[in-house]
Design a protein around this motif. Structure first.
Motif, PDB file in Angstrom:
ATOM      1  N   ALA A   1       1.625   1.658  -3.668  1.00 37.06           N
ATOM      2  CA  ALA A   1       0.816   2.480  -4.459  1.00 37.06           C
ATOM      3  C   ALA A   1       0.887   3.820  -4.531  1.00 37.06           C
TER       4      ALA A   1
ATOM      5  N   HIS B   1       0.945  -1.317  -0.005  1.00 36.26           N
ATOM      6  CA  HIS B   1      -0.126  -0.029  -0.038  1.00 36.26           C
ATOM      7  C   HIS B   1       0.856   1.321   0.070  1.00 36.26           C
TER       8      HIS B   1
ATOM      9  N   THR C   1      -5.340   3.768   3.247  1.00 37.17           N
ATOM     10  CA  THR C   1      -4.650   4.167   2.075  1.00 37.17           C
ATOM     11  C   THR C   1      -5.098   4.064   0.563  1.00 37.17           C
ATOM     12  N   LEU C   2      -6.055   3.060   0.629  1.00 33.93           N
ATOM     13  CA  LEU C   2      -6.960   2.939  -0.476  1.00 33.93           C
ATOM     14  C   LEU C   2      -7.902   4.036  -0.610  1.00 33.93           C
TER      15      LEU C   2
ATOM     16  N   ALA D   1      -3.045  -0.982  -2.985  1.00 34.05           N
ATOM     17  CA  ALA D   1      -3.331  -0.469  -1.785  1.00 34.05           C
ATOM     18  C   ALA D   1      -4.824  -1.149  -1.308  1.00 34.05           C
TER      19      ALA D   1
ATOM     20  N   THR E   1      -5.273  -3.838   0.548  1.00 34.01           N
ATOM     21  CA  THR E   1      -5.050  -4.393   1.586  1.00 34.01           C
ATOM     22  C   THR E   1      -4.984  -3.564   2.828  1.00 34.01           C
ATOM     23  N   ASP E   2      -5.247  -2.148   2.520  1.00 34.44           N
ATOM     24  CA  ASP E   2      -5.204  -1.121   3.714  1.00 34.44           C
ATOM     25  C   ASP E   2      -6.027  -0.182   3.307  1.00 34.44           C
TER      26      ASP E   2
END
Length: 394
Positions: free
Chosen positions: A157, A154, A204-205, A198, A200-201
């Motif tokens: 990204a 992330h 952050t996404l 990103a 997975t978080d």
């Protein structure tokens, strides 16, 4: 060489040159393995082959017998792309080779795209294709750089987002339409790996989606790119939803109101400019986005605050629709209000029906049918009058 020499002139010369180039390319491709060259020398040979075929693609139409329909530029460009992909796969054996190859390919395709943009004597097809390849390899380089630094996916990204941001800035300064479109499209596609990295978080996404929305909004400011504004709005909305999900918010109104409020504002502005716009077009989607999910949630909610607030909101929407003679708010608000009231009154209706004698409900139903039959003509006129009233509403 024999093939090119045999067809020194005539209508088949372009095809002969393309065939000769393909044979020369195949020879250069297998030569390092045949000579058992060291790994570094093999990479260098593949890089030189890529540059040579790319130069042939750009300068292919400048030969002694230029042909507008010559397949040589397209053939050379295809060979250059295939060689570059093969070179990247070959470089994956070591981290240093991967970074060096991706950097070299990014610079090579960028230089060729710039050369095509600066002069009209080169094959025009090279510009958009080289720009797209440069953007793709730049995104791959960002991923490889982040991985070599030991960053989490992330975090990588955010580094990858530099590519679409740079592409959007460059596209605003380019003059060639095909080159601009190529940079914009590949830049937008480069944002997809950033979202995937990103995922997975969630915080952050949400940040990545918001930054992509900023890039799309900046693109929408340019003339002829207004459609990018819809993508920007969707990205900002997705960023909001992801942020709410990361906070573990399970209230549907928190997700739907950010859509309803701007949608209704846009509807008001549109109807103020054109009164002929239907209320369903202006307000139908915005109202439905909140009223329908809230109604579904209220039917499964055992507490009273949500149904009460939903009923009050539906009543307000109904009154506004009746006052301004707007069909969509009137029908949507009254329907939601009736279903909400039915859900709240259902337990009491069941209790009353259970306390009455069993013969009474059928008797009341029969009396209602008799009354309806006796006043059938009046009910038909009332239904037509209601339909006419609703039909005059917009």
């Amino acid at each position: 060489m024999v093939l090119a020499w045999a067809f020194r002139g005539g209508p088949h010369r372009p095809l002969a040159l393309s065939g000769a180039l393909t044979l020369a390319w195949a020879t250069a491709l297998v030569l390092p393995a045949t000579l058992e060259l060291p790994y570094g020398a093999a990479l260098l040979a593949q890089g030189v082959t890529t540059a040579a075929t790319l130069a042939a693609a750009a300068y292919g139409r400048l030969g002694a017998t230029p042909e507008p329909a010559s397949p040589l530029p397209l053939t050379a460009l295809s060979l250059a792309l295939v060689t570059s992909v093969h070179l990247v796969l070959l470089s994956l054996a070591t981290e240093t080779a991967t970074l060096a190859v991706l950097t070299g390919l990014t610079a090579l395709f960028a230089a060729m795209a710039v050369a095509v943009a600066l002069t009209d004597r080169l094959a025009p097809i090279c510009g958009p294709v080289c720009a797209a390849a440069c953007t793709a390899y730049a995104a791959a380089l960002a991923c490889a750089t982040g991985a070599s630094l030991g960053w989490q996916p992330h975090h990588i990204a955010l580094l990858v987002l530099v590519v679409p941001a740079t592409a959007a800035l460059l596209a605003a300064r380019l003059k060639d339409a095909a080159l601009t479109a190529s940079v914009e499209v590949t830049g937008a596609v480069a944002g997809l790996p950033a979202m995937a990295l990103a995922i997975t978080d969630l915080p952050t996404l949400a940040l990545v989606l918001a930054l992509c929305g900023v890039i799309a909004a900046g693109t929408a400011v340019r003339p002829g790119r207004r459609q990018a504004g819809y993508a920007a709005a969707a990205l900002f909305l997705l960023a909001t939803w992801v942020r709410l999900a990361s906070w573990e918010v399970d209230v549907p109104e928190a997700y739907t109101l950010p859509v309803t409020v701007p949608a209704l504002v846009v509807g008001v502005v549109r109807r103020s400019r054109d009164a002929r716009v239907s209320s369903w077009t202006a307000y139908g989607a915005g109202l439905s986005v909140t009223l329908v999910p809230s109604l579904v949630a209220a039917w499964g909610d055992p507490d009273w605050p949500r149904p009460l607030l939903l009923g009050a909101a539906a009543l307000l929407v109904t009154l506004v629709g009746a006052w301004h003679r707007l069909q969509a708010p009137l029908l949507l608000g009254s329907t939601v209000l009736a279903l909400d009231a039915l859900h709240e009154l259902a337990p009491y209706i069941v209790q009353v029906a259970g306390a009455l004698p069993r013969w009474l409900p059928p008797a009341l139903a029969g009396l209602a049918l008799l009354a309806l039959g006796a006043t059938y003509e009046q009910r038909i006129r009332d239904a037509r009058r209601v339909r006419e009233v609703l039909g005059r509403m917009r």
